[in-house]
Structures are given as structure tokens and as C-alpha cells.
Scaffold this active site. Structure first.
Site: not given
Length: 251
Positions: A154, A140
Site C-alpha cells: 500500500y 497517503s
């Protein structure tokens, strides 16, 4: 051509979208996720739209680590080989550190990092035996820096899998035939982020375009790819260098 592709977390979001893109390109698919009903619907859709391809499906909770190895080996038997494995399964929004969300943040780390390690181990075991294969790890853009609030765990998990991919790639530098790609998606609209405020998800694109660009990038088998390239490649350069306070304001 990498004919047989395994995708984890394929019942929705980026996993399902990539499955549609690769099916349209004529690939056979091995799809796994926790929700078998969604996989069955997706299998029917893909086979109806793309006659001639084979779609194998199996239930898999990637946090059941022994099951990861069993399912990957079973898919290899189903299709005869696994040519590409896309480590995609993951979960998102956490809780700011110290605000009582340890259980949720622990789930994020275990699903996005520990379970990714199990998937990489299972995939590379097969690729080493075959002496060929393409491992794809979906990271990501949040891996570029530490993120605040509910993204802290995350972002840490996605930085972890990026480092994991690079370490595996280093091992494979002298083993032609096995490629390792790290993919850094920007904001792509899925069930995971559909309720996120627009001010915290800049440059968002829709899932159909995002998955098309993901599949296009993956088929080039790069060491690293930012998806979409603009604006995320230059943004990644800046994110690594801007003061933390400025990064916090952007995201």
C-alpha cells in the site's frame, strides 16, 4: 470556480464524504465506483439535500483501463466539461512480503497505481483539450517511507502515485490553467481502516471532519497538502528523516 467535479471510488469512504462536501458547496458531480446501488443512494441523498446541483453516476471498475477512458469521456458529455478530477479509488490492507500474499499485494499495486495512471491519462487528455482543469491525486502519509507488514504494498503504491502527480505537475508548469495537486491524508476513519488497531493508526479523525478538511484543502489547489495539516505536516518531515526503526515503532 471548478464547477464540475469527477470523483472515483465515490460509493463509500473518502469518495462519498468528499462528494457530500462538494455538493454542499454547489458543485455538479460525476461519481463513479463499482457499486452502482450505493451510488444511486448517494445521488438521491445529494440531490435532495442540495437542490440545483446535478449528480451523474456511472459504474466503473478502475482496473478496467479502457472503461476508465470511456466513463471519463461520457461524464464530460453529461456535464459539458470536467473542471476537476479527483483520483481517489483505492484498496488497502495487504500481506507482509513473502508470506503468500502476492495476489492481494498485486491487486493493491494494480488498483492504487496502475489504475491511477489510467485515470490520470484520461483526465489529462480532457484537460489538455480544454486547456483548463484541476487534477487531484489522493496519496497517503504512508507514502513518506516504506511501511512494514501489511502496509508495504500500500505504501509503495501511494509513493508511486505521489511521484506520478509530481511528474505531471512538472509537465504543467508552463501550461497555465491546468493545476495538479497531491493530497496526503493522515488517518481518517473509513470502512477501509475501521478495524485497524488504535496503536497502528495514531491521530485518527472521524470521516466527516476528514472529508471537510480534504475538500477545503483541494479547493485551494495546492501543489501538495497534508490533511489535517497538524500533526501530519511536521510528522511527514520527521518520517522522511527518522531512522527506519523509529518509523516502524510509530506505525
Amino acid at each position: 470556480m471548478r464547477k464540475n467535479i469527477l470523483i472515483t471510488g465515490a460509493s463509500s469512504g473518502l469518495g462519498a464524504g468528499m462528494a457530500r462536501e462538494f455538493a454542499a458547496r454547489g458543485h455538479h458531480l460525476a461519481l463513479c465506483a463499482r457499486r452502482i446501488d450505493r451510488l444511486q443512494q448517494l445521488k438521491g441523498e445529494l440531490e435532495a439535500a442540495n437542490p440545483g446541483i446535478k449528480v451523474a453516476i456511472r459504474t466503473l471498475d478502475v482496473t478496467e483501463h479502457a472503461q476508465v477512458f470511456e466513463v471519463f469521456r461520457a461524464f464530460r458529455e453529461d456535464l459539458g466539461s470536467l473542471d476537476r478530477v479527483i483520483v481517489n479509488a483505492g484498496i488497502g490492507q495487504g500481506v507482509p512480503i513473502g508470506k503468500g500474499g502476492f495476489a492481494r499485494n498485486k491487486d493493491i499495486i494494480e488498483t492504487n497505481f496502475i489504475a491511477a495512471l489510467a485515470q490520470c491519462e484520461a483526465a489529462m487528455e480532457i484537460f489538455r483539450a480544454q486547456k483548463t482543469g484541476h487534477l487531484v491525486i489522493i496519496s497517503s502519509m504512508s507514502a513518506m517511507r516504506g511501511m512494514h507488514g501489511g502496509l508495504t504494498a500500500y505504501a509503495a503504491s501511494k509513493a508511486g502515485v505521489a511521484a506520478l502527480a509530481e511528474g505531471i505537475r512538472a509537465d504543467m508548469l508552463r501550461k497555465p490553467g491546468i493545476e495538479v495537486s497531491t493530497i496526503f491524508p493522515g488517518y481518517i476513519r473509513t470502512e477501509m481502516n475501521q478495524d485497524a488497531p488504535a496503536e497502528h493508526t495514531p491521530f485518527m479523525i472521524d470521516a466527516q471532519r476528514g472529508c471537510y478538511l480534504l475538500a477545503k484543502a483541494i479547493e485551494k489547489e495546492p501543489a501538495k497538502a497534508y490533511v489535517p495539516w497538524w500533526p501530519w505536516a511536521p510528522m511527514g518531515f520527521l518520517m522522511k528523516r527518522l531512522p527506519l526503526g523509529m518509523v516502524r515503532k510509530l506505525f
